[in-house]
Enzyme design. Structure first.
Site, PDB file in Angstrom:
ATOM      1  N   TYR A 157       0.833  -1.212   0.000  1.00 13.47           N
ATOM      2  CA  TYR A 157       0.000   0.000   0.000  1.00 13.47           C
ATOM      3  C   TYR A 157       0.865   1.257   0.000  1.00 13.47           C
ATOM      4  O   TYR A 157       1.692   1.459   0.904  1.00 13.47           O
ATOM      5  CB  TYR A 157      -0.927   0.004   1.217  1.00 13.47           C
ATOM      6  CG  TYR A 157      -1.890   1.163   1.221  1.00 13.47           C
ATOM      7  CD1 TYR A 157      -2.902   1.252   0.278  1.00 13.47           C
ATOM      8  CD2 TYR A 157      -1.783   2.172   2.170  1.00 13.47           C
ATOM      9  CE1 TYR A 157      -3.789   2.312   0.279  1.00 13.47           C
ATOM     10  CE2 TYR A 157      -2.678   3.239   2.184  1.00 13.47           C
ATOM     11  CZ  TYR A 157      -3.669   3.312   1.234  1.00 13.47           C
ATOM     12  OH  TYR A 157      -4.539   4.365   1.236  1.00 13.47           O
ATOM     13  N   ASN A 229       7.961  -2.043   1.992  1.00 12.27           N
ATOM     14  CA  ASN A 229       6.985  -1.074   2.497  1.00 12.27           C
ATOM     15  C   ASN A 229       6.525  -1.504   3.888  1.00 12.27           C
ATOM     16  O   ASN A 229       5.342  -1.631   4.156  1.00 12.27           O
ATOM     17  CB  ASN A 229       5.791  -1.006   1.538  1.00 12.27           C
ATOM     18  CG  ASN A 229       4.839   0.132   1.856  1.00 12.27           C
ATOM     19  OD1 ASN A 229       5.245   1.283   1.909  1.00 12.27           O
ATOM     20  ND2 ASN A 229       3.575  -0.192   2.059  1.00 12.27           N
ATOM     21  N   SER A 264       3.992  -3.859   4.571  1.00  9.05           N
ATOM     22  CA  SER A 264       4.038  -5.091   3.775  1.00  9.05           C
ATOM     23  C   SER A 264       5.334  -5.145   2.988  1.00  9.05           C
ATOM     24  O   SER A 264       6.000  -4.125   2.776  1.00  9.05           O
ATOM     25  CB  SER A 264       2.855  -5.149   2.797  1.00  9.05           C
ATOM     26  OG  SER A 264       1.618  -5.145   3.479  1.00  9.05           O
ATOM     27  N   SER A 302       0.412  -7.281   8.399  1.00 12.29           N
ATOM     28  CA  SER A 302       1.410  -7.120   7.337  1.00 12.29           C
ATOM     29  C   SER A 302       1.160  -8.124   6.210  1.00 12.29           C
ATOM     30  O   SER A 302       0.801  -9.270   6.461  1.00 12.29           O
ATOM     31  CB  SER A 302       2.812  -7.333   7.903  1.00 12.29           C
ATOM     32  OG  SER A 302       3.807  -7.105   6.931  1.00 12.29           O
ATOM     33  N   GLY A 303       1.343  -7.684   4.979  1.00 14.17           N
ATOM     34  CA  GLY A 303       1.239  -8.570   3.831  1.00 14.17           C
ATOM     35  C   GLY A 303       2.618  -8.933   3.331  1.00 14.17           C
ATOM     36  O   GLY A 303       3.191  -8.229   2.498  1.00 14.17           O
TER      37      GLY A 303
END
Length: 386
Positions: A157, A229, A264, A302-303
């Site tokens: 994001y 990120n 992420s 978190s991704g």
């Protein structure tokens, strides 16, 4: 403006609203990398210290900086634009609060076809459309089109710096990233899908690295691209040194920093070692080690999604003939695991080192990691190599 980034950091510009100054181009192209600052890393990199050191892999990037846009698209082509085959692959979700389309195909089929695309969260659907439209233009073969109807698109994001909800990324940006893909050096920092990304409360984005791995009489290459990120400032660790604890200023003035504690990261791993999909899933898991070395821990929101593929074993679709694959022995993979961990660590640091201070659409400024202070901290801990 839209910037296509291709081979050896050369740029082609397509101007929309303003001109990118020559000084700005020269600044980005002259970005140092982590090793230029004397940061020590384990292992031997390939020629470009990039994922493109893996034979046949190409990278293209489109950067969009117009109005409130601070975003872009990164395309990673395992076999180049002209290939009609796929590659064996494995995927690992360290923490799944993110998206990587096509991952169900990878888990069930053990392979994917076409490029891997990295972008911002709100652009996933648009980039997927761009891949499909490019595929339609690229091939009229029904079976080849069918093999690519589930594009691999992963996101982080970028809405702190990018006006993400204006949806600045368009399908043609994805197609342009694919068209610009080439071997050679890969631009890092504020480029492609990493344009608006932040890591450890510093400006970050796209980073890459590679390792040469010797197994018996053979030497293989492991290459990594990250879209970074994630992470909190106090967790930032470089070459084993608590850098974040030693740089407590230059913090972004977030309206709310809850999300930034999580963030992420997408990690894409390529290798020319012949591996089965189950072995490639094991490779993907080892990216976790490199991430942890820099301070990533896979927060609850978190991704952290990792994909690994091998260019050694090609996959075709639509045939009933037997397919024959080679494989490194499962119990001989430890040096490859080491290569993944080492290249991941350096790719993340490269993203931080290359990134430049950026002011976002709503006035938020995210500072670059200060090189002089970083070097001084590493020297104080006797960790600078020069």
């Amino acid at each position: 403006m839209k910037i296509h980034i291709g081979r050896k950091r050369t740029w082609t510009r397509c101007i929309f609203a303003a001109a990118l100054s020559l000084a700005a181009i020269q600044t980005v192209l002259a970005n140092p990398r982590a090793r230029d600052l004397g940061i020590p890393f384990h292992g031997t990199p390939g020629t470009y210290n990039a994922i493109t050191d893996v034979s046949g892999v190409q990278v293209g990037q489109t950067t969009v900086m117009e109005g409130g846009a601070r975003s872009g698209v990164t395309a990673i082509l395992p076999l180049g634009r002209g290939s009609q085959e796929g590659v064996l692959a494995g995927q690992f979700s360290f923490n799944g609060t993110g998206e990587m389309t096509g991952s169900h195909l990878v888990r069930d089929f053990g392979a994917f076809f076409g490029p891997v695309m990295l972008t911002g969260t709100t652009a996933v659907g648009t980039v997927s459309e761009g891949v499909l439209r490019w595929t339609k233009k690229f091939s009229s073969n029904p079976m080849q089109r069918y093999s690519r109807i589930l594009p691999v698109v992963a996101e982080t994001y970028d809405g702190d710096l990018n006006d993400a909800w204006s949806f600045p990324i368009r399908a043609e940006h994805a197609a342009a990233a694919i068209e610009s893909a080439a071997g050679g050096a890969v631009a890092e920092g504020n480029v492609g899908g990493g344009t608006g990304m932040i890591a450890h409360d510093f400006k970050a984005g796209t980073g890459t690295s590679s390792r040469l791995v010797k197994l018996g009489s053979a030497t293989y290459t492991v290459g990594v691209v990250v879209q970074a990120n994630y992470g909190s400032r106090d967790a930032l660790t470089i070459a084993g040194v608590p850098v974040g604890e030693n740089i407590r200023d230059l913090m972004p003035g977030y309206a709310s920093n809850v999300r930034r504690k999580e963030g992420s990261i997408i990690i894409v791993i390529a290798t020319d070692a012949p591996l089965f999909s189950t072995q490639l899933e094991r490779m993907a898991k080892r990216a976790t080690i490199g991430l942890a070395r820099v301070g990533g821990m896979g927060g609850a929101t978190s991704g952290d999604l990792f994909l690994a593929f091998s260019v050694a074993n090609h996959v075709s679709i639509g045939s009933t003939e037997l397919q024959h694959f080679a494989s490194v022995p499962a119990d001989a993979m430890s040096p490859l695991f080491q290569g993944v961990a080492d290249a991941t660590e350096e790719a993340i640091v490269n993203a931080l080192v290359a990134a430049q201070t950026m002011t976002g659409y709503d006035g938020l400024t995210v500072h670059a990691l200060p090189h002089d202070r970083l070097r001084a901290i590493l020297q104080r801990y006797n960790r600078a190599s020069h």
